[in-house]
Design a protein around this motif. Sequence first.
Motif, PDB file in Angstrom:
ATOM      1  N   THR A 400      -1.311  -1.275 -12.203  1.00  0.00           N
ATOM      2  CA  THR A 400      -0.369  -0.563 -11.334  1.00  0.00           C
ATOM      3  C   THR A 400       0.268  -1.549 -10.361  1.00  0.00           C
ATOM      4  O   THR A 400      -0.428  -2.401  -9.780  1.00  0.00           O
ATOM      5  CB  THR A 400      -1.087   0.538 -10.537  1.00  0.00           C
ATOM      6  N   THR A 402       2.566  -1.631  -6.819  1.00  0.00           N
ATOM      7  CA  THR A 402       2.969  -0.782  -5.705  1.00  0.00           C
ATOM      8  C   THR A 402       3.520  -1.668  -4.585  1.00  0.00           C
ATOM      9  O   THR A 402       3.230  -2.862  -4.516  1.00  0.00           O
ATOM     10  CB  THR A 402       1.789   0.079  -5.207  1.00  0.00           C
ATOM     11  N   ASN A 403       4.348  -1.084  -3.764  1.00  0.00           N
ATOM     12  CA  ASN A 403       5.003  -1.791  -2.649  1.00  0.00           C
ATOM     13  C   ASN A 403       5.795  -3.018  -3.101  1.00  0.00           C
ATOM     14  O   ASN A 403       5.771  -4.066  -2.423  1.00  0.00           O
ATOM     15  CB  ASN A 403       3.965  -2.225  -1.595  1.00  0.00           C
ATOM     16  N   GLN A 431       8.973   0.994  -5.784  1.00  0.00           N
ATOM     17  CA  GLN A 431       8.407   1.938  -6.760  1.00  0.00           C
ATOM     18  C   GLN A 431       6.920   1.668  -6.974  1.00  0.00           C
ATOM     19  O   GLN A 431       6.459   0.529  -6.920  1.00  0.00           O
ATOM     20  CB  GLN A 431       9.154   1.803  -8.094  1.00  0.00           C
ATOM     21  N   THR A 432       6.155   2.733  -7.231  1.00  0.00           N
ATOM     22  CA  THR A 432       4.776   2.618  -7.685  1.00  0.00           C
ATOM     23  C   THR A 432       4.732   3.092  -9.137  1.00  0.00           C
ATOM     24  O   THR A 432       5.089   4.239  -9.433  1.00  0.00           O
ATOM     25  CB  THR A 432       3.819   3.475  -6.841  1.00  0.00           C
ATOM     26  N   SER A 457       4.578  -8.183  -4.517  1.00  0.00           N
ATOM     27  CA  SER A 457       4.131  -6.835  -4.898  1.00  0.00           C
ATOM     28  C   SER A 457       2.619  -6.760  -4.801  1.00  0.00           C
ATOM     29  O   SER A 457       1.913  -7.749  -5.067  1.00  0.00           O
ATOM     30  CB  SER A 457       4.554  -6.501  -6.332  1.00  0.00           C
ATOM     31  N   ASP A 528       4.572  13.531  -4.612  1.00  0.00           N
ATOM     32  CA  ASP A 528       4.070  12.262  -5.108  1.00  0.00           C
ATOM     33  C   ASP A 528       2.590  12.409  -5.467  1.00  0.00           C
ATOM     34  O   ASP A 528       1.870  13.233  -4.892  1.00  0.00           O
ATOM     35  CB  ASP A 528       4.214  11.164  -4.056  1.00  0.00           C
ATOM     36  N   HIS A 530      -0.855  10.850  -8.382  1.00  0.00           N
ATOM     37  CA  HIS A 530      -1.285  10.064  -9.535  1.00  0.00           C
ATOM     38  C   HIS A 530      -2.266  10.876 -10.370  1.00  0.00           C
ATOM     39  O   HIS A 530      -2.861  11.858  -9.891  1.00  0.00           O
ATOM     40  CB  HIS A 530      -1.904   8.730  -9.105  1.00  0.00           C
ATOM     41  N   ASN A 560       1.211   7.014 -12.110  1.00  0.00           N
ATOM     42  CA  ASN A 560       1.683   7.385 -10.769  1.00  0.00           C
ATOM     43  C   ASN A 560       3.090   7.959 -10.869  1.00  0.00           C
ATOM     44  O   ASN A 560       3.870   7.580 -11.746  1.00  0.00           O
ATOM     45  CB  ASN A 560       1.707   6.159  -9.855  1.00  0.00           C
ATOM     46  N   THR A 562       6.539   9.983  -8.493  1.00  0.00           N
ATOM     47  CA  THR A 562       7.140  10.513  -7.270  1.00  0.00           C
ATOM     48  C   THR A 562       7.620  11.916  -7.553  1.00  0.00           C
ATOM     49  O   THR A 562       7.816  12.300  -8.721  1.00  0.00           O
ATOM     50  CB  THR A 562       8.316   9.633  -6.810  1.00  0.00           C
TER      51      THR A 562
END
Length: 604
Positions: A400, A402-403, A431-432, A457, A528, A530, A560, A562
Amino acid sequence: MGTYQSNCSGYGQTWAADVTVSSGSAAGTTADYNDFFVYGSDATAPYAWAGTTYPTLDAFRSAVAQGAHDTNDTKQATSTGLRPNESSNVDIQPQVGSAAIGSANPAAPGALGSDFFGTSPHSSRGAEEFDSNPGLAVALTGTDNTAYSVHIGINVTSDVQTLTYDIAWGDGTTTHATGRPDSPPQSPHTYPQLGTYTAKATVTDQFGNAVANSITVTTAGSEYVAFGPTRLLDSRDGSGTPKVGGYSTTRVQVAGANGIPAGATAAVLNVTVTDTTGAGHVTVYGDGSSPVPTTSNVNYVAGQTVPNMVVAPVGVGGYVDLGNYGAPLDLVVDITGYFVRSSAAGYTPLSPSRLVDTRYGTGAPQSPVGAGQSLPVQIAGAAGGQLPASGITAVALNVTVTNPGSAGHLTVYPGGQQAPNASNLNFTAGQTVANSVVVPVGPDGTVQVLNAAWGSSDVIVDVVGYYGQGSRSAYLPVAPTRLLDTRDTTKWQYGPVNPWNYVYMPVSGQPGITAFALNATMTDTTSDGHLSVAPDPNTLTQYAQNTAAPLSPPSVSSLNWTAGGTVPNLVQAPTGANGIIDFWNAADGTSNLIVDMFGFYQND
């Protein structure tokens, strides 16, 4: 013709000896190798010689010095009609145990080369050669039973009912059994290793007649061969195919090309859709499948770049088809391994475990992975000892990002190697997104995660299993099958999955199944969240009796999303001790869940 002495007397007939030789003929006659059946009180004398009747063979031999090899038979021959359209039969067919069998003198003057019916050689006394089981024959069929076991069907034709069956399975083991022609051994045989074997069945009747047949069988299971990562197709630059049209099918050759053997049964592919001009989905399946499956692997909307890993069955000619059910787009396909029906690397599923989380310093420094930087991930000996210290060929991960500070992609590759021209998951800034990864493990026991982006990231890595020569579970691909769609009210009455709740799915109906290759999709998401997938410690009986223990979501993630998104991901889900897999909606809003099956792992 009279059958009994009394019948002959009743018609005024004499009760004559079996063989009568007149006085004029006796001097030039040799009597030997005759076979007499003694029928109780109705027995006739064996000889009347030169006018004298001898009631026993011993008396005849003593007086005449003939018949040294004559026999008193204890088995009456069976009657046979020697001429068509005649009502009378003659006792000429020797039966088991008869002294006539195989005891003739083939060197006698005038001895014929065949019996009355033309059978040759002729070694039994009398008109007919003995054959205790003339129709004895055996035919074999082979049927896959489980990943490692094969059922050999034995079809026997035999006039004799007591038989022995000896099966040499081709792996050094044998089976011995006794039965009738209609009840041969039925137990399937489990081979110690996957592969191709020659099994031989020998059927023997109680008189020593034997017949044998052989069949070549190949176990159904497949084991993993690490490969690449290697790019097979990229429509953006025309590598393998031009831009993919709407509602069209793209074929990519997997087996029989690029160094992959023609006998590969399935391939581990990373499929990425990009440059999408509208909404739709991509379905991956073996070429020649009929009907085309109604499952999905990658879902997309306009302007998206979406990856997903697929364990795809290989179809006709070694091809895999990618059906685009939507607007025109570009396709990118990378391969990281394939499966063959021989001994390679088996699979060991694990309870999902977190190896790395750069947000909290788990398994790596507490710092995002910099632009263009690679993060080493320790595999050998990790996950609290669940992963062995050596012998791992490849590892099954869920990765995964994220950030992310910018758009880009992650590439996962073996430690100690250069990063290949391949991608595992693509992302946009902020995006995650998660994707499953099966990647070879480097000689140093690590894999590398490359952040191919202009910004840093955070990276999360969960392990779900590994491949190695010491692992037993073999893969069996199946036609893609939809197991669950919570939107389908005809088959599911409970609606979307509630927030922080789960669907428990019983999936294991065969012996020795350890994990399933599934594609999970979350859609109609209202917040949002997971998805977490893990084996259930409860049993179906406990659920039926409302005694199941309360559960909490696992601390790992499989995909995950949104709010409003539709997100798929491959899940290699272990079945646990009870054959039940839980799908957790770890979100504050409801979501619909779709689960498709592409194969399973079995150690039996």
